[in-house]
Enzyme design. Structure first.
Site, PDB file in Angstrom:
ATOM      1  CE  LYS A 180      91.260  49.678  44.270  1.00  0.00           C
ATOM      2  NZ  LYS A 180      90.012  50.183  44.856  1.00  0.00           N
ATOM      3  CG  ASP A 203      89.670  54.401  49.678  1.00  0.00           C
ATOM      4  OD1 ASP A 203      90.418  53.690  48.987  1.00  0.00           O
ATOM      5  OD2 ASP A 203      88.761  53.933  50.391  1.00  0.00           O
ATOM      6  CB  CYS A 258      92.303  49.360  50.117  1.00  0.00           C
ATOM      7  SG  CYS A 258      91.659  49.797  51.718  1.00  0.00           S
ATOM      8  CE  LYS A 312      88.774  51.207  52.693  1.00  0.00           C
ATOM      9  NZ  LYS A 312      88.716  51.409  51.232  1.00  0.00           N
ATOM     10  CG  ASP A 371      93.998  53.600  49.303  1.00  0.00           C
ATOM     11  OD1 ASP A 371      93.926  54.269  48.239  1.00  0.00           O
ATOM     12  OD2 ASP A 371      93.094  52.838  49.675  1.00  0.00           O
ATOM     13  CG  ASN A 372      95.008  51.957  45.935  1.00  0.00           C
ATOM     14  OD1 ASN A 372      94.585  51.316  46.902  1.00  0.00           O
ATOM     15  ND2 ASN A 372      94.194  52.595  45.109  1.00  0.00           N
ATOM     16  CG  HIS A 384      86.748  53.127  47.296  1.00  0.00           C
ATOM     17  ND1 HIS A 384      85.686  52.397  46.831  1.00  0.00           N
ATOM     18  CD2 HIS A 384      87.743  52.224  47.512  1.00  0.00           C
ATOM     19  CE1 HIS A 384      86.017  51.114  46.769  1.00  0.00           C
ATOM     20  NE2 HIS A 384      87.265  50.986  47.179  1.00  0.00           N
ATOM     21  CG  HIS A 438      89.526  47.374  54.120  1.00  0.00           C
ATOM     22  ND1 HIS A 438      89.574  47.656  52.772  1.00  0.00           N
ATOM     23  CD2 HIS A 438      88.942  46.143  54.229  1.00  0.00           C
ATOM     24  CE1 HIS A 438      89.045  46.656  52.095  1.00  0.00           C
ATOM     25  NE2 HIS A 438      88.650  45.730  52.955  1.00  0.00           N
TER      26      HIS A 438
END
Length: 490
Positions: A320, A55, A93, A147, A290-291, A232, A149
């Site tokens: 990001k 993350d 995300c 996670k 994720d990014n 994160h 989301h």
């Protein structure tokens, strides 16, 4: 929980994960195109699949990309597997996770902008056919540890209702890594039940994944989606991990590095569990972020840092939340002993490619899916052949859009004052030189492509949620308080 289990020098408030669009991610992992005949395909064992998501990990912040941050377990997987140099995700995300689950760009179903805030009532559309549903339909046991989301307001959006046999972790986005809370509310679940537990979330995820593997019957194919919340914000880590980096003087960078090392240790624990259970040789492992890592203070909270932001996406631009390479080209690898040739698989891949690739490897039928944007990239992933993908849609939304065709990338800022940028990624992967003025015909063609996509996109659900939050708040409400109402920093 005692002070010895937690570093009290946490680096400040949460990052504001809320703008930006998304574009995708050209993933890896996939079909049986490497098998010459139906007879051979039928004889080949279906793999267990361990899909690991970090993350907000910076592209440069892994050992196998030369970082001073120690990631020996990921480095070993990279050295004995394929490193994916042009693996793309969405810039944030929720859109990336949606693209992975559906094989479709988030612009198709309204998740192309921002993330799903804690105050929102929407989620990933329930008429989308998801990867765990496809794998479960052909006998896979499916689990999500980490996670989600992709929707939390009603149970129809939750993992157990979307194809996962088991779920453990948070439903929303950013949580305190020890309290397991978002905005003061506990966000920690086992299946459909909220639970209260102590512990550092990264370690809890690794322990639970190892436990699940240890109890699994190897005769049943397993799909384990292990979605860490590291690194994160908020930047928090056990002191023992912080102590590994005495030479890093910036407190945010030191905590960030500690979080990555903690995640790497847990990945090692999970791989060891596969080996102990006799499953490792037939397990496909995919890892990526994720990014890109955070490079803007708008995503970390006002006043959170006074020095350098912790993540590095070098050699790529920005990070990001942006459609530049640093926001969408991520650290990635794939490993399957004897099936993936070690080395660099540099073909273009996007996270939407994971759905058709994994489904084909598993022998799953995707007839229930809506039209896919992903393609089967197994041949490129497994043996460094040319990728079947020539282009990428980074994202298209009302305020901006970016697409890639071959080595040409167009980034169109649609808000006033509008601006169009063109880059030749073969010559300029760091996007330092805008050549739009020198190639007007290419600019026009790629702009036409963006307009065609915009005509078909679903309205961004985030805008409706943000407007509702703003209109329902008292006029005296501080702007920052709107995050808890429907616009937040996940």
């Amino acid at each position: 929980m005692t002070d010895t289990h937690r570093n009290e020098t946490e680096a400040g408030p949460s990052r504001r994960d809320v703008l930006a669009g998304t574009a995708g991610f050209m993933a890896a992992v996939a079909g049986l195109s490497a098998l010459a005949s139906p007879a051979r395909a039928q004889a080949a064992p279906r793999p267990h699949i361990l899909y690991i998501l970090a993350d907000d990990l910076g592209f440069a912040d892994v050992g196998f990309h030369g970082s001073d941050i120690k990631t020996p377990n990921l480095d070993k997987l990279a050295a004995t597997g394929a490193t994916l140099g042009q693996f793309y995700t969405q810039p944030m995300c929720t859109p990336t996770r949606a693209a992975l689950m559906t094989g479709r760009y988030p612009l198709r179903y309204g998740l192309q902008t921002g993330v799903i805030p804690s105050g929102a009532s929407y989620g990933l559309a329930t008429d989308e056919f998801l990867l765990p549903q496809a794998l479960k339909s052909v006998g896979y046991s499916t689990a999500l540890i980490g996670k989600w989301h992709l929707g939390h307001a009603k149970q129809d959006f939750w993992p157990r209702q979307r194809g996962f046999d088991y779920f453990y972790g948070p439903l929303v986005g950013e949580i305190d890594h020890y309290k397991h809370e978002a905005h003061g509310v506990v966000d920690w679940y086992r299946d459909n039940k909220q639970v209260v537990e102590e512990g550092y979330d990264t370690e809890l995820f690794g322990t639970d994944a190892a436990r699940l593997i240890g109890a699994h019957d190897p005769k049943t194919p397993l799909f384990l989606y292990l979605a860490f919340t590291a690194p994160h914000t908020p930047f928090q880590a056990p002191q023992a991990y912080v102590d590994r980096y005495p030479n890093i003087t910036d407190p945010a960078r030191r905590l960030y590095a500690a979080m990555i090392s903690a995640m790497d240790d847990q990945i090692g624990k999970v791989v060891a569990a596969l080996e102990q259970r006799g499953m490792r040789e037939n397990t496909l492992i995919v890892f990526h972020s994720d990014n890109g890592g955070t490079r803007s203070k708008m995503f970390v909270g006002e006043g959170a840092f006074h020095g350098e932001l912790p993540a590095s996406n070098a050699p790529y631009r920005d990070g990001k939340g942006t459609l530049y390479e640093g926001g969408t080209r991520v650290a990635a690898l794939a490993n399957w002993p004897g099936r993936i040739t070690p080395g660099a698989a540099d073909g273009v891949m996007h996270v939407v490619d994971m759905m058709p690739t994994l489904a084909r490897l598993a022998g799953a039928n995707l007839d229930r899916s809506k039209p896919l944007d992903g393609v089967d990239v197994w041949s490129a992933l497994s043996s460094a052949r040319t990728s079947p993908r020539d282009g990428v849609v980074y994202n298209v939304e009302p305020t901006q859009g970016a697409v890639r065709e071959g080595n040409w990338k167009l980034y169109w800022h649609a808000l006033l004052p509008p601006k169009v940028e063109l880059y030749d990624l073969a010559k300029d992967p760091s996007e330092t030189t805008d050549v739009a003025a020198q190639h007007p015909e290419k600019v026009a063609a790629l702009q036409a492509h963006v307009v065609d996509l915009a005509r078909t996109m679903a309205p961004p659900l985030f805008y409706a949620a943000a407007l509702k939050a703003a209109l329902s708040a008292p006029l005296s409400t501080p702007t920052g308080a709107l995050y808890g109402l429907g616009m937040e920093d996940d």
